[in-house]
Design an enzyme around this catalytic site. Structure first.
Site, PDB file in Angstrom:
ATOM      1  CG  ASN A  45      -0.409  -0.230   2.419  1.00 24.26           C
ATOM      2  OD1 ASN A  45       0.536  -0.619   2.745  1.00 24.26           O
ATOM      3  ND2 ASN A  45      -1.129   0.305   3.656  1.00 24.26           N
ATOM      4  CB  ILE A  46       1.664   3.729  -2.425  1.00 26.73           C
ATOM      5  CG1 ILE A  46       2.481   2.156  -2.682  1.00 26.73           C
ATOM      6  CG2 ILE A  46       2.351   4.951  -2.355  1.00 26.73           C
ATOM      7  CD1 ILE A  46       2.825   2.263  -4.057  1.00 26.73           C
ATOM      8  CD  GLU A  47      -1.373   4.696   4.407  1.00 23.35           C
ATOM      9  OE1 GLU A  47      -0.864   5.719   5.380  1.00 23.35           O
ATOM     10  OE2 GLU A  47      -2.020   3.945   5.016  1.00 23.35           O
ATOM     11  CB  CYS A  56      -5.378  -1.326  -1.637  1.00 23.84           C
ATOM     12  SG  CYS A  56      -6.668  -0.346  -0.687  1.00 23.84           S
ATOM     13  CD  GLU A  58      -5.365  -5.810  -1.196  1.00 23.09           C
ATOM     14  OE1 GLU A  58      -4.940  -4.683  -1.167  1.00 23.09           O
ATOM     15  OE2 GLU A  58      -6.312  -6.251  -0.358  1.00 23.09           O
ATOM     16  CB  CYS A  93     -10.903  -2.374   0.476  1.00 26.42           C
ATOM     17  SG  CYS A  93     -10.399  -1.482  -1.216  1.00 26.42           S
ATOM     18  CB  CYS A  96      -8.740  -4.207  -3.943  1.00 30.23           C
ATOM     19  SG  CYS A  96      -7.666  -2.892  -3.423  1.00 30.23           S
TER      20      CYS A  96
HETATM   21  N1  THU Z   1      -5.071  -1.623   2.568  1.00 32.40           N
HETATM   22  C1  THU Z   1      -4.642  -2.180   1.601  1.00 32.40           C
HETATM   23  O1  THU Z   1      -3.750  -1.955   1.120  1.00 32.40           O
HETATM   24  N2  THU Z   1      -5.450  -3.406   1.386  1.00 32.40           N
HETATM   25  C2  THU Z   1      -6.340  -3.680   1.965  1.00 32.40           C
HETATM   26  O2  THU Z   1      -7.006  -4.752   1.562  1.00 32.40           O
HETATM   27  C3  THU Z   1      -7.016  -3.117   3.032  1.00 32.40           C
HETATM   28  C4  THU Z   1      -6.723  -1.760   3.407  1.00 32.40           C
HETATM   29  C5  THU Z   1      -4.364  -0.431   2.928  1.00 32.40           C
HETATM   30  C6  THU Z   1      -4.941   1.070   2.630  1.00 32.40           C
HETATM   31  C7  THU Z   1      -4.259   1.889   3.843  1.00 32.40           C
HETATM   32  O3  THU Z   1      -3.117   2.541   3.161  1.00 32.40           O
HETATM   33  C8  THU Z   1      -4.118   1.067   4.998  1.00 32.40           C
HETATM   34  O4  THU Z   1      -4.364  -0.188   4.348  1.00 32.40           O
HETATM   35  C9  THU Z   1      -5.312   1.476   5.975  1.00 32.40           C
HETATM   36  O5  THU Z   1      -6.950   1.334   5.389  1.00 32.40           O
END
Ligand code: THU
Length: 140
Positions: A45-47, A56, A58, A93, A96
Site C-alpha cells: 500500500n502507498i498512502e 492498496c 492489491e 477492500c 480492490c
Molecule cells: N489497505 C490495503 O492496502 N489493502 C487492503 O486490503 C485493506 C486496506 C490499506 C489502505 C491503507 O493504506 C491502509 O491499508 C489502511 O486502510
C-alpha cells in the site's frame, strides 16, 4: 493444474510489508499476485497526504501486472497489520475486489488471506463479491 504455491505467495507478500508507505495509517499491507504463467507480481500500500490518492497493496500488484501485459491471474495473497505486525486477516477492500472482478474469473480466482505460513484462509473471489458487477453486465 498445479497445487497453489501458498507458502511461496505468503512469504512473498510478507516481504512486501517493508516497502509499504504508510505514514498516516501505519497499517502495512503486502500482496503477491500469481499469474497463470507462474509469474508473481508484488504490491504494497502507498498512502498520500491527500488520503484519496492512496493505493492498496492489491491494486498496486494488479496494476503493475497489467501494465506489463499480464491479464490472466490465478490467485492473490494479502497480508497486513498495524506497523506490519500480522495480528489478523486483512481482507481486500471493495475497490480492490472490483478491480479483481475486472480481470479475474470470480469462480476460479483465489484470494489467500494469511497471518503466517501456518495460518491462512483461501476464498474464491465470488465468495467475497457474490454479485460482482463485471463486463458481462454491460451487455444487458
Ligand atoms: N489497505 C490495503 O492496502 N489493502 C487492503 O486490503 C485493506 C486496506 C490499506 C489502505 C491503507 O493504506 C491502509 O491499508 C489502511 O486502510
Amino acid at each position: 493444474m498445479d497445487a497453489l504455491p501458498v507458502k511461496m505467495l505468503i512469504e512473498t507478500a510478507v516481504r512486501q510489508l517493508e516497502y509499504a508507505y504508510t505514514p498516516y495509517s501505519h497499517f502495512q499491507v503486502g500482496a503477491a499476485l500469481l499469474g497463470e504463467d507462474g509469474t508473481v507480481y508484488t504490491g504494497c500500500n502507498i498512502e498520500n497526504a491527500a488520503y484519496g490518492p492512496s493505493n492498496c497493496a492489491e491494486r498496486t500488484a494488479i496494476f503493475k501486472a497489467v501494465s506489463e501485459g499480464a491479464r490472466d491471474f490465478r490467485a492473490i495473497c494479502i497480508v497486513g497489520g498495524p506497523d506490519g505486525v500480522l495480528t489478523g486477516f486483512t481482507p481486500p477492500c471493495g475497490v480492490c475486489l472490483q478491480v479483481m472482478m475486472e480481470f479475474c474469473d470470480p469462480d476460479a480466482f483465489q484470494v489467500v488471506l494469511a497471518v503466517s505460513t501456518e495460518e491462512y484462509k483461501i476464498y474464491r473471489l465470488r465468495e467475497l463479491l457474490p454479485m460482482g458487477f463485471g463486463a458481462g453486465n454491460l451487455k444487458g
